[in-house]
Design a protein around this motif. Structure first.
Motif, PDB file in Angstrom:
ATOM      1  N   TRP A 317      16.510  16.971 -49.734  1.00  0.00           N
ATOM      2  CA  TRP A 317      16.184  18.569 -50.018  1.00  0.00           C
ATOM      3  C   TRP A 317      15.663  18.811 -51.492  1.00  0.00           C
ATOM      4  N   ASN A 318      14.540  19.577 -51.732  1.00  0.00           N
ATOM      5  CA  ASN A 318      14.020  19.544 -52.994  1.00  0.00           C
ATOM      6  C   ASN A 318      14.261  21.117 -53.230  1.00  0.00           C
ATOM      7  N   GLY A 319      14.846  22.009 -52.714  1.00  0.00           N
ATOM      8  CA  GLY A 319      14.857  23.479 -52.664  1.00  0.00           C
ATOM      9  C   GLY A 319      13.735  24.267 -52.105  1.00  0.00           C
ATOM     10  N   GLN A 320      12.693  23.447 -51.520  1.00  0.00           N
ATOM     11  CA  GLN A 320      11.647  24.177 -50.801  1.00  0.00           C
ATOM     12  C   GLN A 320      11.377  23.521 -49.432  1.00  0.00           C
ATOM     13  N   THR A 321      11.549  22.229 -49.410  1.00  0.00           N
ATOM     14  CA  THR A 321      11.267  21.378 -48.186  1.00  0.00           C
ATOM     15  C   THR A 321      12.436  20.596 -48.072  1.00  0.00           C
ATOM     16  N   GLY A 343      12.003  18.422 -56.837  1.00  0.00           N
ATOM     17  CA  GLY A 343      12.707  19.714 -56.609  1.00  0.00           C
ATOM     18  C   GLY A 343      12.251  20.744 -57.906  1.00  0.00           C
ATOM     19  N   ALA A 344      11.918  21.813 -57.527  1.00  0.00           N
ATOM     20  CA  ALA A 344      12.012  22.955 -58.448  1.00  0.00           C
ATOM     21  C   ALA A 344      13.093  23.185 -59.377  1.00  0.00           C
ATOM     22  N   TYR A 345      14.345  22.961 -58.456  1.00  0.00           N
ATOM     23  CA  TYR A 345      15.533  23.527 -59.227  1.00  0.00           C
ATOM     24  C   TYR A 345      16.411  22.112 -59.173  1.00  0.00           C
ATOM     25  N   TYR A 448       4.537  30.706 -63.167  1.00  0.00           N
ATOM     26  CA  TYR A 448       5.154  29.569 -62.691  1.00  0.00           C
ATOM     27  C   TYR A 448       4.128  28.398 -62.630  1.00  0.00           C
ATOM     28  N   THR A 450       2.390  24.910 -61.137  1.00  0.00           N
ATOM     29  CA  THR A 450       2.027  24.145 -59.713  1.00  0.00           C
ATOM     30  C   THR A 450       1.633  22.725 -60.290  1.00  0.00           C
ATOM     31  N   VAL A 455       3.352  21.064 -55.700  1.00  0.00           N
ATOM     32  CA  VAL A 455       4.801  21.684 -55.680  1.00  0.00           C
ATOM     33  C   VAL A 455       4.782  22.809 -56.611  1.00  0.00           C
ATOM     34  N   GLN A 456       5.376  24.009 -56.114  1.00  0.00           N
ATOM     35  CA  GLN A 456       5.434  25.037 -56.935  1.00  0.00           C
ATOM     36  C   GLN A 456       6.801  25.094 -57.787  1.00  0.00           C
TER      37      GLN A 456
END
Length: 467
Positions: A317-321, A343-345, A448, A450, A455-456
């Motif tokens: 899990w990377n927070g988005q996918t 992961g963005a977070y 933000y 990209t 990846v955003q």
């Protein structure tokens, strides 16, 4: 439950009624032609009839019993006939209960329900059927079918024991749970039903086959799930179960069933399994954002000893996918998997093992904590959380990445939640934009980045005021 065709006893044609019972009256039918045919494919409460008085079909008679059979005529042009039924207690044939389907279609099952509220618990009943045509000509009665009414629920909850997962202690996982069920003194128990979630479904029943012939679902057949047949009437049953899901505190609810499928009070058996998740260790130094990182996976020693681990299931899990992959295990229960941490977070891995015997362990969790991937925003004219500039005074805003700048492709920003604008990042992932206010006020600049892999990253809100 997979449907199993019930064993059927085709009733023999009786030469006539020899019990001294009065014939039922004739009923309307289509034009006379041919000869009525004695009904076949006889069923009571969807189960094939038994012509053996010593082996009746057990059923609950609370709402009466459904009797059915296929009536017929030698004249294929007949549209309908009267199919008549009669039911009586074997011990007293004078207590006759009758009924009929006045418009039975030849070649298809017709049915009636007899005895609603009039059947006695514990009694054995016999029943017959015949065909009557429009002219009143009747076929021979079928040979008697026998059923026993059982409205009494088992009075005692079953016993439940396990040799390898006894209650009251923490048990090593890895091997199927061996369970034994006992009738607890109830003499007519034929089987047991169990459930991991405490809910029981409909048991028994039938699906309709060609011509409406019931195909009874044997609740204890070889393809049945969540049931086991007792080894004898009032006997015991045993099962070997793998736990569902990843929970290691388990509650199995068990009830016994008698021949009429009346059920007992339930017994709840609890199992607590020691933590059996694998070890997940990141190899080497902390990787840069977006770069592959190797992880060594090692099965729980107790699980590996019970049955060799054949694979690891890795959820990322990377927070988005979220992605899932299965990684084969080596003979010693280890594997190495490479994951890109983007992961963005931050990133989280959930890892479980699957053993050769089907055992699935609980999940190990690994994460790299909170990761701040939002950009740094600066402005000489409009300082953060301060005021500056003025109406019509342009200001430059610089976006700088906190992660490796070579990975940043662009920035997307908006002012006071207006239309977003995307600008390309320059060298080292830095970008600069110019903005001119048209009125004095507080503003929110949200931006933000990209990455080049699409990846955003996390957004940043930059607050400032215009003089």
């Amino acid at each position: 439950m997979t449907t199993i065709l019930a064993v059927r006893a085709r009733a023999a044609v009786a030469a006539g009624l020899t019990l001294g019972l009065a014939l039922l009256g004739a009923a309307p039918a289509s034009a006379v032609g041919g000869t009525p045919v004695t009904p076949t494919e006889l069923f009571n409460d969807l189960q094939a009839c038994s012509t053996d008085q010593n082996a009746p079909v057990y059923t609950s008679g609370r709402g009466g019993v459904q009797l059915e059979g296929i009536a017929g005529s030698t004249d294929t042009g007949v549209s309908w006939v009267d199919e008549q039924f009669q039911l009586w207690p074997v011990a007293d044939p004078t207590q006759l209960i009758t009924g009929s389907d006045l418009y039975a279609f030849p070649g298809n099952e017709a049915s009636v329900t007899l005895g609603n509220g009039a059947l006695t618990d514990g009694r054995t009943y016999a029943w017959q059927a015949r065909t009557v045509d429009a002219g009143g000509t009747a076929s021979a009665w079928t040979a008697p079918c026998y059923l026993a009414v059982d409205n009494t629920f088992p009075s005692q909850a079953p016993t439940v024991t396990s040799a390898n997962y006894p209650q009251g202690q923490a048990d090593q996982g890895g091997a199927p749970i061996q369970l034994s069920f006992g009738a607890n003194g109830v003499s007519d128990v034929v089987g047991y039903e169990y459930s991991w979630d405490g809910e029981f479904g409909v048991i028994g029943g039938a699906v309709m086959g060609p011509h409406g012939i019931p195909q009874y679902q044997d609740p204890f057949g070889p393809d049945a799930r969540f049931t086991v047949r007792a080894d004898a009437l009032g006997g015991s049953g045993s099962v070997s179960l793998l736990p569902p899901g990843n929970s290691r505190y388990l509650r199995l609810t068990v009830r016994s069933l008698d021949r009429a499928l009346n059920w007992s009070p339930p017994t709840v058996y609890t199992v607590y399994i020691k933590p059996d998740f694998p070890a997940v260790v990141r190899q080497g130094h902390s990787p840069q954002f977006g770069k592959p990182a190797p992880f060594k996976l090692t099965a729980d020693p107790g699980v590996q000893a019970a049955s060799p681990v054949v694979s690891f299931t890795v959820q990322h899990w990377n927070g988005q996918t979220q992605s899932t992959e299965t990684v084969p295990a080596s003979g010693n229960g280890t594997a190495v998997v490479t994951e890109t941490l983007d992961g963005a977070y931050g990133d989280r891995l959930l890892v479980s093992t699957t053993s050769a015997n089907g055992w699935v362990s609980s999940q190990a969790w690994w994460d790299n904590g909170y990761l701040d991937t939002s950009p740094t925003v600066t402005s000489d004219v409009y300082p953060e959380n301060g005021s500056g500039g003025g109406v019509g005074v342009p200001g430059a805003f610089t976006f700088t990445p906190k992660i490796n700048g070579a990975d940043v492709a662009s920035y997307t920003y908006s002012v006071n939640w207006g239309a977003p604008v995307t600008v390309q990042a320059g060298a080292h992932g830095v970008a600069q934009v110019s903005w001119t206010p048209d009125q004095s006020d507080w503003y929110d600049l949200e931006v933000y980045a990209t990455t080049k892999d699409g990846v955003q990253l996390a957004p940043y809100d930059y607050y400032f005021a215009v003089n």
